[in-house]
Design a protein around this motif. Structure first.
Motif, PDB file in Angstrom:
ATOM      1  N   THR A  34       0.835  -1.335   0.001  1.00 51.82           N
ATOM      2  CA  THR A  34       0.218   0.008   0.017  1.00 51.82           C
ATOM      3  C   THR A  34       0.983   1.114  -0.117  1.00 51.82           C
ATOM      4  O   THR A  34       1.797   1.296   0.662  1.00 51.82           O
ATOM      5  CB  THR A  34      -0.857  -0.236   1.356  1.00 51.82           C
ATOM      6  OG1 THR A  34      -1.622  -1.226   1.198  1.00 51.82           O
ATOM      7  CG2 THR A  34      -1.747   1.283   1.127  1.00 51.82           C
ATOM      8  N   GLU A  36       1.001   5.835  -0.739  1.00 50.75           N
ATOM      9  CA  GLU A  36       0.426   7.079  -0.704  1.00 50.75           C
ATOM     10  C   GLU A  36       0.674   7.616  -2.101  1.00 50.75           C
ATOM     11  O   GLU A  36       1.543   7.125  -2.992  1.00 50.75           O
ATOM     12  CB  GLU A  36       0.838   8.144   0.173  1.00 50.75           C
ATOM     13  CG  GLU A  36       0.830   7.560   1.686  1.00 50.75           C
ATOM     14  CD  GLU A  36      -0.741   7.407   2.366  1.00 50.75           C
ATOM     15  OE1 GLU A  36      -1.411   8.098   1.647  1.00 50.75           O
ATOM     16  OE2 GLU A  36      -1.040   6.610   3.008  1.00 50.75           O
ATOM     17  N   ASP A  90      -9.084   5.284  -4.384  1.00 52.95           N
ATOM     18  CA  ASP A  90      -7.971   4.364  -4.253  1.00 52.95           C
ATOM     19  C   ASP A  90      -8.051   3.738  -5.589  1.00 52.95           C
ATOM     20  O   ASP A  90      -8.933   3.257  -5.912  1.00 52.95           O
ATOM     21  CB  ASP A  90      -7.963   3.585  -3.105  1.00 52.95           C
ATOM     22  CG  ASP A  90      -7.929   4.064  -1.709  1.00 52.95           C
ATOM     23  OD1 ASP A  90      -7.797   5.412  -1.801  1.00 52.95           O
ATOM     24  OD2 ASP A  90      -8.230   3.655  -0.683  1.00 52.95           O
ATOM     25  N   THR A 114      -1.652  -1.042  -3.940  1.00 47.05           N
ATOM     26  CA  THR A 114      -2.778  -0.379  -3.729  1.00 47.05           C
ATOM     27  C   THR A 114      -2.336   1.207  -3.403  1.00 47.05           C
ATOM     28  O   THR A 114      -1.595   1.389  -2.374  1.00 47.05           O
ATOM     29  CB  THR A 114      -3.740  -0.914  -2.779  1.00 47.05           C
ATOM     30  OG1 THR A 114      -4.248  -2.001  -2.966  1.00 47.05           O
ATOM     31  CG2 THR A 114      -5.059   0.326  -2.587  1.00 47.05           C
ATOM     32  N   ARG A 116      -3.257   4.892  -2.444  1.00 49.48           N
ATOM     33  CA  ARG A 116      -4.420   5.457  -1.481  1.00 49.48           C
ATOM     34  C   ARG A 116      -4.472   6.855  -1.910  1.00 49.48           C
ATOM     35  O   ARG A 116      -3.434   7.612  -2.102  1.00 49.48           O
ATOM     36  CB  ARG A 116      -4.275   5.255  -0.081  1.00 49.48           C
ATOM     37  CG  ARG A 116      -4.378   3.607   0.518  1.00 49.48           C
ATOM     38  CD  ARG A 116      -4.140   3.417   1.928  1.00 49.48           C
ATOM     39  NE  ARG A 116      -3.147   4.357   2.536  1.00 49.48           N
ATOM     40  CZ  ARG A 116      -2.827   4.300   3.567  1.00 49.48           C
ATOM     41  NH1 ARG A 116      -3.510   3.556   4.616  1.00 49.48           N
ATOM     42  NH2 ARG A 116      -1.641   4.971   4.169  1.00 49.48           N
ATOM     43  N   LYS A 117      -5.795   7.531  -2.215  1.00 54.90           N
ATOM     44  CA  LYS A 117      -6.023   8.882  -2.470  1.00 54.90           C
ATOM     45  C   LYS A 117      -5.560   9.562  -1.124  1.00 54.90           C
ATOM     46  O   LYS A 117      -5.846   9.217  -0.169  1.00 54.90           O
ATOM     47  CB  LYS A 117      -7.259   8.886  -2.854  1.00 54.90           C
ATOM     48  CG  LYS A 117      -7.928  10.442  -2.966  1.00 54.90           C
ATOM     49  CD  LYS A 117      -9.394  10.521  -3.172  1.00 54.90           C
ATOM     50  CE  LYS A 117     -10.003  12.052  -3.239  1.00 54.90           C
ATOM     51  NZ  LYS A 117      -9.525  12.598  -2.013  1.00 54.90           N
ATOM     52  N   ASN A 119      -5.504  11.834   2.043  1.00 59.09           N
ATOM     53  CA  ASN A 119      -6.596  12.004   2.810  1.00 59.09           C
ATOM     54  C   ASN A 119      -6.190  13.277   3.745  1.00 59.09           C
ATOM     55  O   ASN A 119      -5.260  13.118   4.432  1.00 59.09           O
ATOM     56  CB  ASN A 119      -7.221  10.976   3.624  1.00 59.09           C
ATOM     57  CG  ASN A 119      -8.221  11.266   4.575  1.00 59.09           C
ATOM     58  OD1 ASN A 119      -9.293  11.334   4.369  1.00 59.09           O
ATOM     59  ND2 ASN A 119      -7.794  11.113   5.862  1.00 59.09           N
ATOM     60  N   ALA A 208     -11.941   7.955   6.754  1.00 53.64           N
ATOM     61  CA  ALA A 208     -10.683   7.369   6.576  1.00 53.64           C
ATOM     62  C   ALA A 208      -9.715   7.011   7.906  1.00 53.64           C
ATOM     63  O   ALA A 208      -8.728   6.548   8.113  1.00 53.64           O
ATOM     64  CB  ALA A 208      -9.618   8.087   5.683  1.00 53.64           C
TER      65      ALA A 208
END
Length: 266
Positions: A34, A36, A90, A114, A116-117, A119, A208
């Protein structure tokens, strides 16, 4: 089968001893990750092995997910790329590793990253007022930069001894998950205090899990129709209690340490 692949297979069979089989390597594209937005991401296929002890070659490619990224050093065991940014949500990007032995055996494996948008953390806002014996807490100006829904948690950190607040529930910080709540102020044996102090904490949380907290020190003074007397009285007994200021930042209420000590709250 295309001609280059067929020629390679014929060459491999001709070089191999009669009855020998080419051992396939074991491809390992590493664990799913994961990351960013805009982060540097490194894939790791170094755990791939060749049972025959030969030399491995690596080849990576993105096989699923949007947007496409630029893989640097895609023919090494540890390529890298910069995660995409300005996402609406995401995204999952799938990468396939193919490892090949010097004898021509090959194997593949996949890994997923992945992204992640970003936040943004919410911003807690709190205004406090006193209306005819009710303490009114308003967090409706709290906001989230991503427009996520917010959850609210209230906590009365401390209050002058002898003062309580009736929120028509038990543990009010657990049963009042609303942006606007009202509680009746109750005074019990306040020994003629002219004002009381309440410290209120608000925590807002977005979907989130990001949080923000604000704490407000409120000084509540008796109005002309309500005095603090011995015994048990009700703060909403037709009188008006006027606030001395919101968030401890204004309104002209007493702020000196001596006065706060007299209010029973340091």
């Amino acid at each position: 089968m295309n001609r280059p692949v067929m020629l390679a297979l014929v060459s491999l069979l001709a070089a191999a001893p009669a009855g020998a089989q080419v051992q396939a390597p074991v491809a390992n594209a590493g664990d799913d990750q994961t990351a960013e937005e805009f982060a540097e991401v490194t894939l790791d296929g170094s755990a791939s092995t060749d049972p025959g002890g030969g030399v491995l070659t690596w080849q990576w490619r993105q096989t699923d997910g949007e947007p496409k990224v630029d893989l640097l050093d895609a023919s090494t065991s540890t390529p890298s790329f910069k995660a995409p940014g300005f996402l609406d949500d995401d995204v999952k990007l799938t990468f396939t590793l193919t490892v090949t032995t010097s004898a021509g055996g090959s194997a593949t494996d996949e890994t997923t990253v992945t992204v992640r948008k970003f936040n943004g953390a919410p911003v807690a806002a709190l205004s406090v007022d006193v209306e005819r014996g009710y303490l009114v807490l308003d967090a409706s100006d709290s906001r989230d930069p991503d427009e996520d829904a917010l959850a609210y948690r209230w906590n009365m950190v401390k209050a002058t001894p002898g003062v309580s607040f009736d929120w028509n529930a038990g543990e009010w910080e657990q049963s009042q998950p609303k942006p606007l709540i009202r509680g009746r102020i109750k005074f019990t044996d306040p020994v003629r205090r002219r004002f009381v102090v309440a410290i209120i904490k608000l925590t807002v949380t977005d979907t989130a899990g990001a949080t923000d907290t604000i704490t407000s020190r409120e000084i509540i003074r008796a109005g002309p129709d309500l005095t603090f007397r011995g015994g048990s009285t009700d703060g909403a007994r037709g009188g008006k209690v006027a606030p001395a200021g919101n968030g401890g930042g204004g309104g002209g209420g007493p702020r000196s340490p001596t006065r706060c000590m007299k209010a029973g709250l340091s």
